[in-house]
Design a protein around this motif. Structure first.
Motif, PDB file in Angstrom:
ATOM      1  N   SER A  11       0.840  -1.192   0.000  1.00  0.00           N
ATOM      2  CA  SER A  11       0.000   0.000   0.000  1.00  0.00           C
ATOM      3  C   SER A  11       0.875   1.242   0.000  1.00  0.00           C
ATOM      4  O   SER A  11       1.855   1.314   0.739  1.00  0.00           O
ATOM      5  CB  SER A  11      -0.905  -0.004   1.240  1.00  0.00           C
ATOM      6  OG  SER A  11      -1.782  -1.097   1.216  1.00  0.00           O
ATOM      7  N   GLN A  13       0.779   5.746  -0.880  1.00  0.00           N
ATOM      8  CA  GLN A  13      -0.011   6.926  -1.204  1.00  0.00           C
ATOM      9  C   GLN A  13       0.259   7.365  -2.639  1.00  0.00           C
ATOM     10  O   GLN A  13       1.327   7.092  -3.205  1.00  0.00           O
ATOM     11  CB  GLN A  13       0.335   8.063  -0.243  1.00  0.00           C
ATOM     12  CG  GLN A  13      -0.214   7.853   1.165  1.00  0.00           C
ATOM     13  CD  GLN A  13      -0.116   9.112   2.004  1.00  0.00           C
ATOM     14  OE1 GLN A  13       0.862   9.857   1.911  1.00  0.00           O
ATOM     15  NE2 GLN A  13      -1.124   9.348   2.832  1.00  0.00           N
ATOM     16  N   ALA A  14      -0.718   8.039  -3.196  1.00  0.00           N
ATOM     17  CA  ALA A  14      -0.551   8.568  -4.548  1.00  0.00           C
ATOM     18  C   ALA A  14       0.693   9.429  -4.614  1.00  0.00           C
ATOM     19  O   ALA A  14       0.974  10.206  -3.705  1.00  0.00           O
ATOM     20  CB  ALA A  14      -1.780   9.367  -4.940  1.00  0.00           C
ATOM     21  N   LEU A  88      -4.190   6.528  -8.319  1.00  0.00           N
ATOM     22  CA  LEU A  88      -5.234   5.619  -7.842  1.00  0.00           C
ATOM     23  C   LEU A  88      -5.538   4.527  -8.867  1.00  0.00           C
ATOM     24  O   LEU A  88      -5.811   3.375  -8.502  1.00  0.00           O
ATOM     25  CB  LEU A  88      -6.499   6.403  -7.510  1.00  0.00           C
ATOM     26  CG  LEU A  88      -6.379   7.441  -6.387  1.00  0.00           C
ATOM     27  CD1 LEU A  88      -7.734   8.121  -6.158  1.00  0.00           C
ATOM     28  CD2 LEU A  88      -5.885   6.808  -5.107  1.00  0.00           C
ATOM     29  N   THR A  91      -4.040   0.874  -8.890  1.00  0.00           N
ATOM     30  CA  THR A  91      -4.425  -0.156  -7.928  1.00  0.00           C
ATOM     31  C   THR A  91      -4.903  -1.408  -8.653  1.00  0.00           C
ATOM     32  O   THR A  91      -5.806  -1.352  -9.485  1.00  0.00           O
ATOM     33  CB  THR A  91      -5.538   0.362  -7.004  1.00  0.00           C
ATOM     34  OG1 THR A  91      -5.017   1.429  -6.204  1.00  0.00           O
ATOM     35  CG2 THR A  91      -6.047  -0.750  -6.096  1.00  0.00           C
ATOM     36  N   GLN A 119      -0.432  -7.698  -4.778  1.00  0.00           N
ATOM     37  CA  GLN A 119      -1.398  -6.599  -4.699  1.00  0.00           C
ATOM     38  C   GLN A 119      -0.681  -5.259  -4.563  1.00  0.00           C
ATOM     39  O   GLN A 119       0.207  -5.095  -3.716  1.00  0.00           O
ATOM     40  CB  GLN A 119      -2.323  -6.805  -3.499  1.00  0.00           C
ATOM     41  CG  GLN A 119      -3.324  -5.680  -3.271  1.00  0.00           C
ATOM     42  CD  GLN A 119      -4.404  -5.619  -4.318  1.00  0.00           C
ATOM     43  OE1 GLN A 119      -5.011  -6.642  -4.645  1.00  0.00           O
ATOM     44  NE2 GLN A 119      -4.664  -4.434  -4.848  1.00  0.00           N
ATOM     45  N   THR A 121      -1.868  -1.323  -3.902  1.00  0.00           N
ATOM     46  CA  THR A 121      -2.985  -0.456  -3.537  1.00  0.00           C
ATOM     47  C   THR A 121      -2.467   0.967  -3.383  1.00  0.00           C
ATOM     48  O   THR A 121      -1.575   1.217  -2.573  1.00  0.00           O
ATOM     49  CB  THR A 121      -3.646  -0.911  -2.239  1.00  0.00           C
ATOM     50  OG1 THR A 121      -4.089  -2.271  -2.386  1.00  0.00           O
ATOM     51  CG2 THR A 121      -4.839  -0.031  -1.901  1.00  0.00           C
ATOM     52  N   VAL A 122      -3.044   1.870  -4.172  1.00  0.00           N
ATOM     53  CA  VAL A 122      -2.649   3.274  -4.112  1.00  0.00           C
ATOM     54  C   VAL A 122      -3.808   4.065  -3.501  1.00  0.00           C
ATOM     55  O   VAL A 122      -4.944   3.952  -3.957  1.00  0.00           O
ATOM     56  CB  VAL A 122      -2.309   3.823  -5.507  1.00  0.00           C
ATOM     57  CG1 VAL A 122      -1.835   5.274  -5.405  1.00  0.00           C
ATOM     58  CG2 VAL A 122      -1.244   2.956  -6.169  1.00  0.00           C
ATOM     59  N   SER A 123      -3.516   4.843  -2.479  1.00  0.00           N
ATOM     60  CA  SER A 123      -4.558   5.602  -1.793  1.00  0.00           C
ATOM     61  C   SER A 123      -4.265   7.096  -1.891  1.00  0.00           C
ATOM     62  O   SER A 123      -3.122   7.519  -2.081  1.00  0.00           O
ATOM     63  CB  SER A 123      -4.644   5.174  -0.336  1.00  0.00           C
ATOM     64  OG  SER A 123      -3.409   5.399   0.325  1.00  0.00           O
ATOM     65  N   SER A 124      -5.319   7.873  -1.714  1.00  0.00           N
ATOM     66  CA  SER A 124      -5.161   9.340  -1.805  1.00  0.00           C
ATOM     67  C   SER A 124      -4.781   9.947  -0.468  1.00  0.00           C
ATOM     68  O   SER A 124      -4.836   9.296   0.564  1.00  0.00           O
ATOM     69  CB  SER A 124      -6.460   9.958  -2.303  1.00  0.00           C
ATOM     70  OG  SER A 124      -7.515   9.637  -1.430  1.00  0.00           O
TER      71      SER A 124
END
Length: 124
Positions: A11, A13-14, A88, A91, A119, A121-124
């Motif tokens: 995981s 962040q953007a 995002l 992902t 996996q 996962t890119v989050s804002s």
């Protein structure tokens, strides 16, 4: 035959970066066209990047050009995907694959060997 194992997902962040690894065993990856693909939930598996076994040339889907880069360490029999400036839309589960045919393809069904996926996962 070649066995492929991906690692390096996680995981982030953007705007961040990750480096995926695809460790091969059983046969050297230099005899295969190698590819990275990804699959987001509810979507088909899509092409991300390839590396020609003949020329070493790489190609990328438009959405990752300038942000992602394939590299290979022949001594470790490992392929990498450096992913920078993640967004995002990146992902997905990322898969590496090997194709023993003559023609380099961006189509998943032409690839003979696949890893289990990792996996991202890119989050804002």
């Amino acid at each position: 035959q070649v066995q492929l194992v991906e690692s390096g997902g996680g995981s982030v962040q953007a705007g961040g970066s990750l480096r995926l690894s695809c460790a091969a065993s059983g046969r050297t990856i230099s005899v295969y066209h190698m590819g990275w693909f990804r699959q987001a939930p509810g979507k088909e598996r899509e092409f991300v990047a390839t590396r020609s076994r003949i020329t070493g040339d790489t190609s990328y889907t438009d959405s990752v050009k300038g942000r992602f880069a394939i590299s290979v360490d022949n001594a470790k029999n490992t392929m990498y995907l450096q992913m920078n400036s993640l967004v995002l839309g990146d992902t997905a589960v990322y898969y590496c694959a090997a194709d023993g045919s003559v023609t380099l393809s961006r189509t998943p069904r032409y690839y003979d060997y696949w890893g289990q996926g990792t996996q991202v996962t890119v989050s804002s």
